[in-house]
Design a protein around this motif. Structure first.
Motif, PDB file in Angstrom:
ATOM      1  N   THR A  29      27.096  24.293  43.972  1.00  0.00           N
ATOM      2  CA  THR A  29      27.261  25.551  44.695  1.00  0.00           C
ATOM      3  C   THR A  29      28.731  25.914  44.830  1.00  0.00           C
ATOM      4  O   THR A  29      29.110  27.095  44.763  1.00  0.00           O
ATOM      5  N   ILE A  30      29.579  24.907  45.012  1.00  0.00           N
ATOM      6  CA  ILE A  30      31.020  25.156  45.093  1.00  0.00           C
ATOM      7  C   ILE A  30      31.531  25.774  43.793  1.00  0.00           C
ATOM      8  O   ILE A  30      32.391  26.670  43.798  1.00  0.00           O
ATOM      9  N   PHE A  31      30.983  25.335  42.674  1.00  0.00           N
ATOM     10  CA  PHE A  31      31.417  25.897  41.397  1.00  0.00           C
ATOM     11  C   PHE A  31      30.915  27.328  41.210  1.00  0.00           C
ATOM     12  O   PHE A  31      31.566  28.131  40.521  1.00  0.00           O
ATOM     13  N   TRP A  32      29.772  27.665  41.817  1.00  0.00           N
ATOM     14  CA  TRP A  32      29.348  29.065  41.803  1.00  0.00           C
ATOM     15  C   TRP A  32      30.324  29.928  42.602  1.00  0.00           C
ATOM     16  O   TRP A  32      30.604  31.076  42.250  1.00  0.00           O
ATOM     17  N   ILE A  33      30.829  29.381  43.703  1.00  0.00           N
ATOM     18  CA  ILE A  33      31.858  30.094  44.470  1.00  0.00           C
ATOM     19  C   ILE A  33      33.104  30.295  43.607  1.00  0.00           C
ATOM     20  O   ILE A  33      33.733  31.359  43.623  1.00  0.00           O
ATOM     21  N   TYR A  34      33.446  29.276  42.832  1.00  0.00           N
ATOM     22  CA  TYR A  34      34.575  29.356  41.914  1.00  0.00           C
ATOM     23  C   TYR A  34      34.384  30.511  40.929  1.00  0.00           C
ATOM     24  O   TYR A  34      35.324  31.265  40.638  1.00  0.00           O
ATOM     25  N   THR A  35      33.171  30.659  40.432  1.00  0.00           N
ATOM     26  CA  THR A  35      32.852  31.758  39.516  1.00  0.00           C
ATOM     27  C   THR A  35      33.048  33.118  40.182  1.00  0.00           C
ATOM     28  O   THR A  35      33.622  34.044  39.593  1.00  0.00           O
ATOM     29  N   CYS A  36      32.589  33.236  41.411  1.00  0.00           N
ATOM     30  CA  CYS A  36      32.741  34.502  42.144  1.00  0.00           C
ATOM     31  C   CYS A  36      34.210  34.847  42.363  1.00  0.00           C
ATOM     32  O   CYS A  36      34.615  36.017  42.258  1.00  0.00           O
ATOM     33  N   VAL A  37      35.011  33.844  42.669  1.00  0.00           N
ATOM     34  CA  VAL A  37      36.443  34.078  42.867  1.00  0.00           C
ATOM     35  C   VAL A  37      37.079  34.588  41.577  1.00  0.00           C
ATOM     36  O   VAL A  37      37.926  35.501  41.598  1.00  0.00           O
ATOM     37  N   GLY A  38      36.688  34.023  40.443  1.00  0.00           N
ATOM     38  CA  GLY A  38      37.211  34.496  39.164  1.00  0.00           C
ATOM     39  C   GLY A  38      36.889  35.963  38.927  1.00  0.00           C
ATOM     40  O   GLY A  38      37.727  36.724  38.441  1.00  0.00           O
ATOM     41  N   CYS A  39      35.683  36.385  39.303  1.00  0.00           N
ATOM     42  CA  CYS A  39      35.291  37.795  39.140  1.00  0.00           C
ATOM     43  C   CYS A  39      36.128  38.705  40.041  1.00  0.00           C
ATOM     44  O   CYS A  39      36.592  39.770  39.614  1.00  0.00           O
ATOM     45  N   VAL A  40      36.316  38.286  41.288  1.00  0.00           N
ATOM     46  CA  VAL A  40      37.114  39.090  42.224  1.00  0.00           C
ATOM     47  C   VAL A  40      38.559  39.205  41.730  1.00  0.00           C
ATOM     48  O   VAL A  40      39.170  40.282  41.771  1.00  0.00           O
ATOM     49  N   LYS A  41      39.098  38.101  41.254  1.00  0.00           N
ATOM     50  CA  LYS A  41      40.468  38.100  40.755  1.00  0.00           C
ATOM     51  C   LYS A  41      40.614  39.030  39.546  1.00  0.00           C
ATOM     52  O   LYS A  41      41.631  39.712  39.393  1.00  0.00           O
ATOM     53  N   GLY A  42      39.596  39.071  38.701  1.00  0.00           N
ATOM     54  CA  GLY A  42      39.631  39.970  37.556  1.00  0.00           C
ATOM     55  C   GLY A  42      39.693  41.426  37.973  1.00  0.00           C
ATOM     56  O   GLY A  42      40.438  42.229  37.390  1.00  0.00           O
ATOM     57  N   VAL A  43      38.922  41.788  38.991  1.00  0.00           N
ATOM     58  CA  VAL A  43      38.947  43.164  39.497  1.00  0.00           C
ATOM     59  C   VAL A  43      40.320  43.510  40.062  1.00  0.00           C
ATOM     60  O   VAL A  43      40.855  44.605  39.839  1.00  0.00           O
ATOM     61  N   MET A  44      40.932  42.562  40.786  1.00  0.00           N
ATOM     62  CA  MET A  44      42.262  42.805  41.364  1.00  0.00           C
ATOM     63  C   MET A  44      43.302  43.046  40.273  1.00  0.00           C
ATOM     64  O   MET A  44      44.213  43.869  40.432  1.00  0.00           O
ATOM     65  N   THR A  45      43.176  42.330  39.159  1.00  0.00           N
ATOM     66  CA  THR A  45      44.136  42.477  38.069  1.00  0.00           C
ATOM     67  C   THR A  45      44.142  43.900  37.516  1.00  0.00           C
ATOM     68  O   THR A  45      45.185  44.391  37.068  1.00  0.00           O
ATOM     69  N   LEU A  46      42.998  44.569  37.569  1.00  0.00           N
ATOM     70  CA  LEU A  46      42.903  45.926  37.042  1.00  0.00           C
ATOM     71  C   LEU A  46      43.738  46.917  37.830  1.00  0.00           C
ATOM     72  O   LEU A  46      44.032  48.018  37.344  1.00  0.00           O
ATOM     73  N   PHE A  47      44.131  46.568  39.055  1.00  0.00           N
ATOM     74  CA  PHE A  47      44.909  47.471  39.901  1.00  0.00           C
ATOM     75  C   PHE A  47      46.420  47.289  39.728  1.00  0.00           C
ATOM     76  O   PHE A  47      47.195  47.999  40.369  1.00  0.00           O
ATOM     77  N   LEU A  48      46.847  46.343  38.889  1.00  0.00           N
ATOM     78  CA  LEU A  48      48.272  46.184  38.618  1.00  0.00           C
ATOM     79  C   LEU A  48      48.780  47.344  37.769  1.00  0.00           C
ATOM     80  O   LEU A  48      48.072  47.830  36.884  1.00  0.00           O
ATOM     81  N   SER A  49      50.001  47.777  38.018  1.00  0.00           N
ATOM     82  CA  SER A  49      50.552  48.933  37.319  1.00  0.00           C
ATOM     83  C   SER A  49      51.291  48.524  36.053  1.00  0.00           C
ATOM     84  O   SER A  49      51.561  47.341  35.813  1.00  0.00           O
ATOM     85  N   GLN A  50      51.655  49.526  35.269  1.00  0.00           N
ATOM     86  CA  GLN A  50      52.396  49.312  34.029  1.00  0.00           C
ATOM     87  C   GLN A  50      53.769  48.693  34.280  1.00  0.00           C
ATOM     88  O   GLN A  50      54.343  48.050  33.403  1.00  0.00           O
TER      89      GLN A  50
END
Length: 482
Positions: free
Chosen positions: A198-219
């Motif tokens: 279950t902890i590794f599933w949490i790890y997966t969710c964190v990776g998804c959230v981090k990916g979304v945050m990366t999309l908000f970085l500017s040029q």
């Protein structure tokens, strides 16, 4: 009135010392990078708490656990080398997004399989951290981006909070992970392995959230910026601009015809794969070789006792419940935040090198003494003492590296340093695994502490010429060499 003025001045002084003024005026990209690292280290901390226990639960031996961590770190060296060298060409934001996707995939693999080879491949690709600390190319890319976005005299402040939030992330991950495991194990029909997955599933969710945050970085985070001025597009390298001014003030050639003025700017040519290494100047390479030689000692010592093996050692020695173990480790990481907050202030007074050595050396001694106590209370005291001082050198070290090399060399240099540190760490877990398998687990802590103390002494001897010297002296030597 005087009391009010004194309070205001005290508040201004404290804000300056802690770098709060710098952070108040920081741009959005800086906050996103620091917050993204916080949640990444949250995931690393939760996984580091149970990684060795996860393998033990599946019947793997101490030698296999150590070998797994060694192979993971070696694999990460290759992945880090490839991604770091092409970061400025492919794009820093794309590299960070790729890392987030890899985190999500590796977490899903760990949550669904028990195959040793599959787990190893997932750990390499997804950058599973055996120590709870940063490995892989992402820190190098982030640090280079921060140096690109922040003025030189403000970098130590930003790097300090970059480290502080990372430590808080690991601390939170340890606490949440320990409590979650205890609650999951209490569910009827759940095994220890189910809780760990279950902890590794949490790890997966964190990776998804981090990916979304990366999309908000500017040029602006990229090495090359496109600037519009009076209707003309000019390609400007924000990181190399100071270098151009220093070379006699020469700028790009002006257009000689109306056609050239209105023609769209062409994108820069694609760099060759090894361009990031070949562009490092000779003086920087000399400094880099010296630093990497010293970092080898420190990183090999760290590799012998990664955080997951410290957890494993304490759980085996004192037979602690996972929630209590996670609480103890979380508390040690949390108190280390106090030291990190004042790292920038200390560096301003002592110099970067002196601040690194005078905090790191005592922590090395605490590590060597860690197996000595027979009581849990004294062991915790050594852990806390080590944690408070252990990471105070990170912000000064990042600031030091950003100063001693040219701006366009930062990503490559920081990447090489992190890769070589990871490479030297990779041998450590196997050595500790063999020692643990033969009932000599404690020897690893003594050897690791001595190696790290040797690094501190050598660093001070090579670079600490005087208290106020630090990185600027080395940077001046670098300019003289050119």
């Amino acid at each position: 009135m005087r009391f009010h003025d004194a309070t205001v001045k005290a508040g201004q002084w404290l804000a300056c010392e802690l770098g709060l003024g710098t952070m108040k005026h920081a741009r959005k990209d800086i906050y996103i990078i620091i917050l993204a690292r916080y949640i990444r280290l949250f995931a690393y901390g939760a996984v580091a708490l149970i990684l060795a226990l996860f393998f033990q639960e599946q019947g793997f031996s101490d030698e296999q656990i150590g070998l797994f961590m060694t192979l993971t770190l070696l694999g990460d060296v290759v992945i880090s080398l490839l991604l770091t060298l092409i970061a400025d060409t492919l794009g820093r934001r794309r590299i960070l997004l790729l890392g987030a996707v890899s985190m999500a995939v590796s977490g899903a693999v760990f949550a669904t399989t028990s195959n040793y080879v599959a787990l190893l491949l997932a750990a390499i690709v997804g950058v599973i951290s055996p120590s709870g600390n940063e490995i892989g190319p992402f820190r190098a890319v982030e640090e280079s981006t921060l140096a690109h976005l922040v003025a030189e005299d403000k970098r130590s402040d930003v790097y300090t909070w970059y480290v502080v939030l990372a430590v808080l992330g690991t601390s939170t991950g340890l606490a949440v992970g320990g409590i979650a495991i205890d609650h999951l194990q209490a569910i009827e029909g759940w095994t220890n392995l189910d809780a760990y997955r279950t902890i590794f599933w949490i790890y997966t969710c964190v990776g998804c959230v981090k990916g979304v945050m990366t999309l908000f970085l500017s040029q602006a985070c990229e090495h090359q910026d496109w600037n519009v001025d009076d209707g003309k597009k000019n390609l400007v390298s924000a990181e190399t601009e100071p270098l151009l001014h220093s070379n006699g003030g020469h700028t790009q050639d002006q257009p000689t015809s109306a056609q050239e003025e209105t023609a769209p700017a062409q994108p820069p040519p694609k760099k060759k794969f090894w361009h990031s290494i070949s562009k490092i100047s000779k003086p920087s390479r000399i400094t880099l070789i010296k630093l990497c030689s010293l970092f080898f000692l420190d990183s090999f010592g760290s590799g012998m006792v990664p955080f997951s093996l410290i957890n494993y050692y304490l759980e085996r020695k004192f037979e602690l419940p996972k929630g209590k173990l996670g609480g103890i480790m979380s508390a040690t990481w949390f108190v280390s935040t106090l030291g990190n907050i004042f790292a920038s202030s200390l560096a301003k007074r002592l110099g970067l090198i002196q601040a690194m050595v005078f905090t790191h050396l005592p922590s090395s001694l605490f590590l060597a003494l860690l197996p000595l106590p027979s009581s849990l209370a004294l062991t915790i005291c050594f852990l806390v003492g080590r944690s408070v001082l252990n990471s105070m050198d990170q912000a000064p070290r990042s600031a030091f590296l950003s100063i001693v090399v040219l701006p366009e060399e930062r990503t490559a240099v920081m990447g090489v340093v992190n890769i070589l540190k990871t490479l030297s760490q990779s041998c450590g877990p196997s050595v500790t695994g063999v020692l643990a398998g033969h009932g000599r687990f404690w020897v690893a802590f003594v050897v690791a502490g001595c190696l790290k103390a040797g690094y501190d002494g050598a660093l001070l001897a090579f670079f600490g010429r005087r208290v106020e010297g630090g990185a600027r002296e080395v940077g001046q030597d670098r300019e003289d060499g050119e």
